[in-house]
Design a protein around this motif. Structure first.
Motif, PDB file in Angstrom:
ATOM      1  N   ALA A  77      13.609  -3.855  14.017  1.00 53.08           N
ATOM      2  CA  ALA A  77      13.095  -2.530  12.473  1.00 53.08           C
ATOM      3  C   ALA A  77      12.063  -3.698  11.705  1.00 53.08           C
ATOM      4  CB  ALA A  77      14.282  -2.260  12.505  1.00 53.08           C
ATOM      5  N   ARG A  78      12.447  -4.707  10.858  1.00 57.91           N
ATOM      6  CA  ARG A  78      11.606  -4.899  10.080  1.00 57.91           C
ATOM      7  C   ARG A  78      10.080  -5.747  10.958  1.00 57.91           C
ATOM      8  NH1 ARG A  78      15.089  -7.395   5.609  1.00 57.91           N
ATOM      9  NH2 ARG A  78      14.974  -5.652   3.983  1.00 57.91           N
ATOM     10  N   ALA A  79      10.558  -5.994  12.548  1.00 57.22           N
ATOM     11  CA  ALA A  79       9.106  -7.511  12.382  1.00 57.22           C
ATOM     12  C   ALA A  79       8.578  -6.310  13.120  1.00 57.22           C
ATOM     13  CB  ALA A  79       9.731  -8.023  13.918  1.00 57.22           C
ATOM     14  N   ARG A  81      19.134   3.527   5.335  1.00 54.49           N
ATOM     15  CA  ARG A  81      17.370   4.645   5.367  1.00 54.49           C
ATOM     16  C   ARG A  81      16.759   4.018   4.133  1.00 54.49           C
ATOM     17  NH1 ARG A  81      16.953   8.783   7.734  1.00 54.49           N
ATOM     18  NH2 ARG A  81      18.728   9.612   7.991  1.00 54.49           N
ATOM     19  N   HIS A  82      17.166   3.717   2.642  1.00 55.94           N
ATOM     20  CA  HIS A  82      16.517   3.469   1.643  1.00 55.94           C
ATOM     21  C   HIS A  82      15.879   1.587   1.966  1.00 55.94           C
ATOM     22  CE1 HIS A  82      15.782   2.645  -1.974  1.00 55.94           C
ATOM     23  NE2 HIS A  82      15.705   1.585  -1.746  1.00 55.94           N
ATOM     24  N   LEU A  83      16.324   1.227   2.972  1.00 50.47           N
ATOM     25  CA  LEU A  83      15.786   0.127   3.689  1.00 50.47           C
ATOM     26  C   LEU A  83      14.583  -0.155   3.986  1.00 50.47           C
ATOM     27  CD1 LEU A  83      18.545  -2.676   4.467  1.00 50.47           C
ATOM     28  CD2 LEU A  83      17.514  -1.659   2.127  1.00 50.47           C
ATOM     29  N   PHE A  84      14.507   0.895   4.721  1.00 47.32           N
ATOM     30  CA  PHE A  84      13.214   1.308   6.058  1.00 47.32           C
ATOM     31  C   PHE A  84      12.338   2.888   5.151  1.00 47.32           C
ATOM     32  CE2 PHE A  84      15.954  -0.751   8.542  1.00 47.32           C
ATOM     33  CZ  PHE A  84      14.726  -1.819   8.439  1.00 47.32           C
ATOM     34  N   ALA A 119      13.440 -10.725  19.610  1.00 51.08           N
ATOM     35  CA  ALA A 119      12.828  -9.335  20.430  1.00 51.08           C
ATOM     36  C   ALA A 119      11.682  -8.095  20.525  1.00 51.08           C
ATOM     37  CB  ALA A 119      14.844  -8.459  20.335  1.00 51.08           C
ATOM     38  N   ALA A 120      12.000  -8.415  18.826  1.00 55.31           N
ATOM     39  CA  ALA A 120      11.085  -7.266  18.449  1.00 55.31           C
ATOM     40  C   ALA A 120       9.470  -8.078  19.566  1.00 55.31           C
ATOM     41  CB  ALA A 120      10.465  -7.064  17.090  1.00 55.31           C
ATOM     42  N   ALA A 121       9.138  -9.258  19.229  1.00 53.29           N
ATOM     43  CA  ALA A 121       7.670  -9.981  19.340  1.00 53.29           C
ATOM     44  C   ALA A 121       7.610 -10.051  20.763  1.00 53.29           C
ATOM     45  CB  ALA A 121       7.585 -11.875  19.238  1.00 53.29           C
ATOM     46  N   ASN A 122       8.754  -9.633  21.085  1.00 53.06           N
ATOM     47  CA  ASN A 122       8.593  -9.073  23.217  1.00 53.06           C
ATOM     48  C   ASN A 122       8.592  -8.053  23.677  1.00 53.06           C
ATOM     49  OD1 ASN A 122       9.421 -12.085  23.842  1.00 53.06           O
ATOM     50  ND2 ASN A 122      10.804 -12.017  24.380  1.00 53.06           N
ATOM     51  N   ILE A 123       8.592  -6.870  22.860  1.00 50.53           N
ATOM     52  CA  ILE A 123       8.089  -5.635  23.345  1.00 50.53           C
ATOM     53  C   ILE A 123       6.617  -5.529  22.430  1.00 50.53           C
ATOM     54  CG2 ILE A 123       8.248  -3.223  21.878  1.00 50.53           C
ATOM     55  CD1 ILE A 123      11.644  -3.508  21.815  1.00 50.53           C
ATOM     56  N   LEU A 124       6.653  -6.041  21.802  1.00 56.29           N
ATOM     57  CA  LEU A 124       4.712  -6.463  21.367  1.00 56.29           C
ATOM     58  C   LEU A 124       4.101  -6.494  22.361  1.00 56.29           C
ATOM     59  CD1 LEU A 124       4.614  -6.421  17.536  1.00 56.29           C
ATOM     60  CD2 LEU A 124       4.829  -4.396  18.773  1.00 56.29           C
ATOM     61  N   HIS A 125       4.853  -7.900  22.501  1.00 60.34           N
ATOM     62  CA  HIS A 125       4.094  -9.120  23.905  1.00 60.34           C
ATOM     63  C   HIS A 125       3.795  -8.079  25.065  1.00 60.34           C
ATOM     64  CE1 HIS A 125       4.043 -12.223  22.009  1.00 60.34           C
ATOM     65  NE2 HIS A 125       4.995 -12.821  21.937  1.00 60.34           N
TER      66      HIS A 125
END
Lengths: 443, 443
Positions: free
Chosen positions: A24-26, A67-70, A344-350
């Motif tokens: 989620a952060r990425a 919730r607070h972290l995001f 996994a996050a990077a591959n979604i963007l790819h």
């Protein structure tokens, strides 16, 4: 109200452990609408969970509301919900309350739970340590065992209350056993009038040939010596064959006869099994699972034939693909989960940009484990050389590494103060047990 | 082993709240063998319990193991046990596990619980706040109500999730309502994507004509103004006539028609009833109880015809005997409990020396109550003059008074840091809910 996010690709992340959180952060700032679903309301810093179980830290010190972290990452919606099924054809997940959530990309980071190797009936005699609830249950059993011993007139029954057995010599088992020894030898003496807590027996049983098998042999040997110095009886190559309310049955190595240990407080730190969601996901997609129930993933962490689904963290059976090396299995540790989440996050963007997905490469920094006050072992893989050390220096290294990685500035300070105070006073301040009365709740 | 304490007069103290704790402390160094029995393992600093319920503090910050508090007082033995009966003839108490403990002197400090005025079926819809377990239950309901609202598509049902009702305008009710308003208006905004937490309704219902009835009228009025400034709807002279899972029925003053409030999170801060042990003790000794179930004691806090039994704290219906004044009823507040505990201990020593027992004299320092950040009312009775003030200065006074009286140096520091951090960040760090899954435990 019109939702500006509704035309963006929808990413669902299941689980807010290390893998899900990093994924989620990425995705911060990316043109996607992320929904982070977890069945608890908090991210748990699991490496310190044993400190909650042994009354050294309070629960809020190692748990932060997801919730607070995001709150400042506008493209993340946090949802409290228990995902019970994934429909890979319809591209949606179903929650326990019946709600369905559609996705364009799915990251499954549902993690692992403890496994009793088919003996689930042992769970009530030997609780494991995966959630805060587990930690409270172990804390209660440990503290109430000393209370029961103080009241017990019969010497044999008293001895059973003062015998603590930890099953499993991995990092959690070693930490638990070492900390239990410290509680008995350093925290409680002077507080009881009828028993001597320092006389409590702490046993660590390991089925394999040595403790901390992920470590090199010399560090395993060092860890065992440090445990024994703290007063823990370490028994390797010893398999548990039965557990009941009053003790357990042990099969020692070779042809030695089996024996029984009378113990009222037993902690399970032996087996890990993937979340049941892995099995469901494999059935739904035709993917395979390994012996521990983990889903076997492609080099890019996606599922065969389902590039829109990635599995990361303890639920994934993944290989690391370093150039010039054979693929190597990825261990179930938090740095690996975090790195998988980022990939996994990077591959979604790819994929959104029509680029090829990248294979997962695990950057292994080594291993570290603590045994107790001033005791730890460190196996560090720097880019230049491998460094192994143990004892006080390793403990300080372990301490700062863990505090550094704790989520959230506020918690770090609290943990540091709690530990500094515990170190100097040799006390453990979270010795609160609630729900002793039947009818009231735990805490 | 021979027990050197066995020939000393045996003092049993039931309960380690403020009264029991002070009685045991006042017997330090005295030639008596004290047994302190409590059904929990900790002394609870009850004035700050609402902070645990509203996620501002962790449980260990306001609870200390009784055993630890008395580790250096050699004449105190701590026992975890639930006293179910007192046999005044045989001079022994019986525990729930069947064990009996003989005494020469008995101090009963079993305290109070909440009362639903005969409507115990309301308990599951509107939990009260007396124990740590209660606090966890309220914390869970408050935090999960916002989570449920975030997921709720129906506007009416969403509004019910975002309506919080506190029943009872005493100090606990005022603190709860004020803090709930702060959570909604200051802590949570920005963290949700589908609801605006700041739009939550907080209602405080009080059956009497004003909030904080133990306070002078001008301070009550000030407290109500401060509550309203925080966004709390205060409704006095409003009696609750029914509560169910989805809301409650309210009878407003005069002949105004009754109305219903749809609310999913209701907190009970209305009634206090003495521990059931008071009734049992009265039956066993011929003593009388008042309407709230408190045991009516002699001027020296003993029972009529039973000088070996004293009742202190919230369980006692006592009078203060100041020279030159009419006897005045002692309020159910912690300073009174502590003073009664000290008097009961002193009277045990008087009797051992053959001296007359002393009458209880309550030194009343006044009252203080907090409403929220920067909001409080103080009514201070100094030896010279009475000082009344409210607002920010009262809040600072309240803060330091409470931190000063917190048991144990370590806890004070932690609470101070927690509050300093919460004050600057407007965050509440203990927002951890466990046991959301059915089948797991609370925390």
């Amino acid at each position: 109200m019109p939702d500006p996010a509704q035309h963006l690709p929808r990413v669902i992340i299941i689980g807010c452990g290390f893998g899900g959180l990093e994924a989620a952060r990425a995705l911060a700032g990316a043109p996607v609408a992320v929904t982070l679903v977890d069945k608890t309301n908090h991210h748990l810093f699991q490496p310190l969970l044993y400190q909650v179980a042994t009354a050294g830290l309070s629960a809020p010190a190692i748990a932060a509301p997801a919730r607070h972290l995001f709150r400042h990452q506008a493209n993340v919606t946090t949802l409290l919900g228990d995902v019970v099924a994934i429909d890979a054809q319809a591209r949606q997940v179903r929650l326990a309350d019946g709600q369905t959530l559609p996705y364009d990309h799915l990251v499954v980071a549902a993690g692992a739970t403890h496994s009793y190797f088919g003996r689930d009936d042992w769970a009530r005699f030997a609780p494991g340590l995966k959630t805060l609830s587990d930690a409270f249950e172990i804390r209660r059993r440990v503290l109430l065992a000393f209370e029961a011993a103080e009241k017990e007139a019969d010497a044999q029954r008293r001895a059973a209350w003062l015998t603590f057995v930890v099953i499993g010599g991995g990092p959690t088992g070693v930490e638990m056993a070492g900390t239990l020894a410290e509680i008995a030898r350093r925290t409680l003496p002077g507080e009881f009038r009828h028993i001597d807590p320092a006389g409590a027996r702490i046993l660590l049983l390991e089925g394999g040939p040595r403790v901390l098998q992920a470590m090199p042999e010399d560090l395993s040997a060092s860890a065992q010596r440090q445990l024994e110095k703290l007063g823990v009886e370490v028994r390797v190559a010893s398999r548990v064959t039965a557990i009941d309310e009053h003790g357990l049955q042990v099969q020692p190595p070779a042809d030695a006869p089996a024996y029984r240990i009378e113990a009222r407080c037993v902690v399970w730190a032996a087996g890990v099994a993937a979340s049941p969601l892995g099995r469901q996901l494999a059935d739904a997609t035709g993917a395979t699972t390994d012996r521990a129930g983990r889903v076997v993933v492609e080099p890019d962490l996606s599922l065969p034939g389902h590039p829109d689904i990635s599995v990361v963290g303890d639920l994934a059976s993944a290989q690391s693909h370093l150039e010039g090396h054979e693929p190597r299995p990825v261990p179930g540790v938090s740095p690996a989960a975090k790195q998988m989440g980022r990939t996994a996050a990077a591959n979604i963007l790819h994929r959104l940009r029509g680029e090829p997905a990248q294979a997962f490469r695990y950057r292994d920094w080594g291993n570290l484990a603590t045994i107790g006050r001033n005791s730890a072992v460190v196996d560090l893989w720097t880019p230049w050389r491998r460094i192994k050390f143990s004892g006080w220096l390793a403990w300080v290294f372990w301490l700062f590494a863990h505090i550094y990685f704790l989520i959230g500035f506020r918690n770090r300070i609290v943990v540091l103060i709690d530990w500094a105070s515990a170190y100097w006073s040799e006390q453990r301040y979270a010795r609160v047990v609630t729900g002793i009365d039947p009818g009231t709740r735990d805490g």
